[in-house]
Design an enzyme around this catalytic site. Structure first.
Site, PDB file in Angstrom:
ATOM      1  N   SER A  62      -0.930 -18.058   3.675  1.00  0.00           N
ATOM      2  CA  SER A  62      -1.610 -17.116   2.849  1.00  0.00           C
ATOM      3  C   SER A  62      -1.514 -17.383   1.483  1.00  0.00           C
ATOM      4  CB  SER A  62      -1.203 -15.643   3.046  1.00  0.00           C
ATOM      5  OG  SER A  62      -1.800 -15.098   4.189  1.00  0.00           O
ATOM      6  N   LYS A  65      -4.747 -17.641  -0.577  1.00  0.00           N
ATOM      7  CA  LYS A  65      -5.245 -16.621  -1.234  1.00  0.00           C
ATOM      8  C   LYS A  65      -5.166 -16.534  -2.693  1.00  0.00           C
ATOM      9  CE  LYS A  65      -5.359 -13.200   2.576  1.00  0.00           C
ATOM     10  NZ  LYS A  65      -4.180 -14.000   3.601  1.00  0.00           N
ATOM     11  N   SER A 122      -2.074  -8.739   1.975  1.00  0.00           N
ATOM     12  CA  SER A 122      -2.829 -10.158   2.111  1.00  0.00           C
ATOM     13  C   SER A 122      -3.758 -10.098   3.208  1.00  0.00           C
ATOM     14  CB  SER A 122      -1.439 -10.814   2.931  1.00  0.00           C
ATOM     15  OG  SER A 122      -1.874 -12.313   2.883  1.00  0.00           O
TER      16      SER A 122
END
Length: 416
Positions: A62, A65, A122
């Site tokens: 993640s 992101k 997230s």
């Protein structure tokens, strides 16, 4: 009528029997971090204080992101979007696997809410929705992510989606993530402050940031955590003290607790060395670098001022002393990686004094292929307490004892 009742009872009994069988015949193993890497850098000058395998290619998870949000901030800066812009959730966005906000297809969310959902929960569904808003499709947005990464000098990074969900060809390095973090700080100091959000309130929910270092470490105000099986537990962080800002990236932690302790050790050691040397503090504002020479982070070797030998060794998660033979089963999945991720997310919900082993159990039945997410290494009392805690949070679970018939085998991790 009696026949219908008998049939219903037979179906239920068969379901219960099948469930018991699938729990008796299993293979399981703890998650192993694939590749550890770390880098400590001065955010303003780019000076490197510590590197360890910082150019080894690993899945970003993640941390992807961060790049997604970097492009969102570009759109805000160019005034093509505002924080009040409406983001519509498509069917494609709504079907993304957790972590997610869970907004139904056709509903909307403001861009500010979307940013906070991506930073705290997230949220994979919101990452896709934002990408579709900006570029029409996630695929088109990913192309822009890769162009942006290359322009920033992230030559060892390839993005394949906006969320960091597993993909065999999605890779990065600790040094590339440090470069991205540096660019984010320099170009978008106003929007960067959102990364310090501890709790995001949405529709009556209190969504807590996965970054447990916020409020725990002096001066730390971001940035992002990440986890997939192939990467282990990742984090990109930044902290500022007395005008000097550092960036720390750690990849491949065996557990979130170990990863966080590593970050703390690296930060404290680096700030201590800066204080001892009485370096002149740079108090200039962080502005966007206009030339590559202003980004001194390169793949060439730097003299390390902090040696790996100074750092605590990363223990294999399976080395826990006298682990209990009870575990908490929290779900069944078609893919091993989905099971790993589910267990990792639930581990983050537990109080810090619990430090269970994440494991996956694979069915031993030829006709079925299922993977079960588990948190193990408990005694009976602890397993029941953890299960009770999770149930209060709406998570179905079972506290079970390892069967003598259970066979241990490393589960194959699916990264595609």
């Amino acid at each position: 009528m009696k026949r219908m009742l008998l049939n219903l009872m037979s179906v239920r009994l068969f379901s219960v029997f099948t469930f018991i069988l699938l729990n008796l015949y299993v293979f399981s193993s703890p998650v192993q971090a694939v590749k550890y890497a770390a880098l400590v850098m001065d955010a303003h000058t780019g000076k490197i204080f510590h590197t360890s395998q910082a150019n080894v290619k690993v899945p970003p998870a993640s941390l992807t992101k961060i790049a997604t949000l970097y492009i969102v901030f570009e759109e805000l800066e160019a005034k093509r979007l505002t924080l009040d812009s409406v983001i519509k959730i498509s069917k494609n966005a709504a079907k993304q696997p957790p972590c997610k906000l869970g907004i139904p297809a056709g509903k909307t969310i403001s861009l500010k809410e979307a940013i906070l959902a991506i930073m705290t929960r997230s949220a994979n569904d919101i990452s896709v929705a934002v990408a579709e808003k900006i570029s029409g499709t996630e695929a088109a947005f990913v192309q822009r992510m890769n162009r942006t990464a290359y322009a920033l000098g992230m030559y060892d990074t390839i993005f394949k989606n906006t969320s960091g969900l597993p993909h065999k060809k999605q890779i990065t390095t600790a040094s590339n993530m440090a470069r991205l973090s540096q660019a984010l700080l320099k170009r978008f100091p106003t929007y960067y402050r959102y990364f310090s959000t501890k709790v995001f309130k949405y529709k009556g929910q209190e969504i807590r940031n996965h970054n447990k270092l916020l409020g725990r470490v002096e001066g730390l105000d971001g940035i992002k955590t990440g986890f997939v099986c192939a990467s282990g537990f990742n984090i990109a962080t930044s902290a500022v003290r007395e005008g000097r800002r550092l960036i720390v990236v750690v990849m491949g932690g065996a557990t979130p607790q170990w990863r966080d302790e590593r970050v703390i050790h690296l930060l404290e050691t680096a700030f201590s060395q800066l204080s001892q040397k009485n370096n002149r503090l740079s108090r200039e504002p962080l502005l966007l670098a206009k030339e590559e020479s202003e980004f001194p982070l390169q793949t060439t070797a730097y003299k390390e001022t902090m040696e790996d030998s100074q750092l605590p060794a990363q223990k294999n998660v399976s080395e826990k002393k006298n682990p209990g033979d009870w575990y908490v089963q929290v779900g069944t999945y078609k893919k091993a990686n989905d099971a790993h991720m589910a267990a990792a997310l639930l581990l983050a919900k537990l109080p810090e004094h619990y430090n269970p082993v994440i494991s996956v159990s694979k069915s031993d039945l030829k006709r079925a292929k299922h993977y079960r997410a588990r948190l193990g290494g408990f005694d009976k009392a602890s397993a029941n307490k953890v299960c009770k805690l999770l149930r209060k949070q709406g998570v179905s679970c079972l506290a079970l004892k390892e069967s003598s018939r259970t066979k241990m085998l490393t589960a194959m991790v699916e990264t595609g």
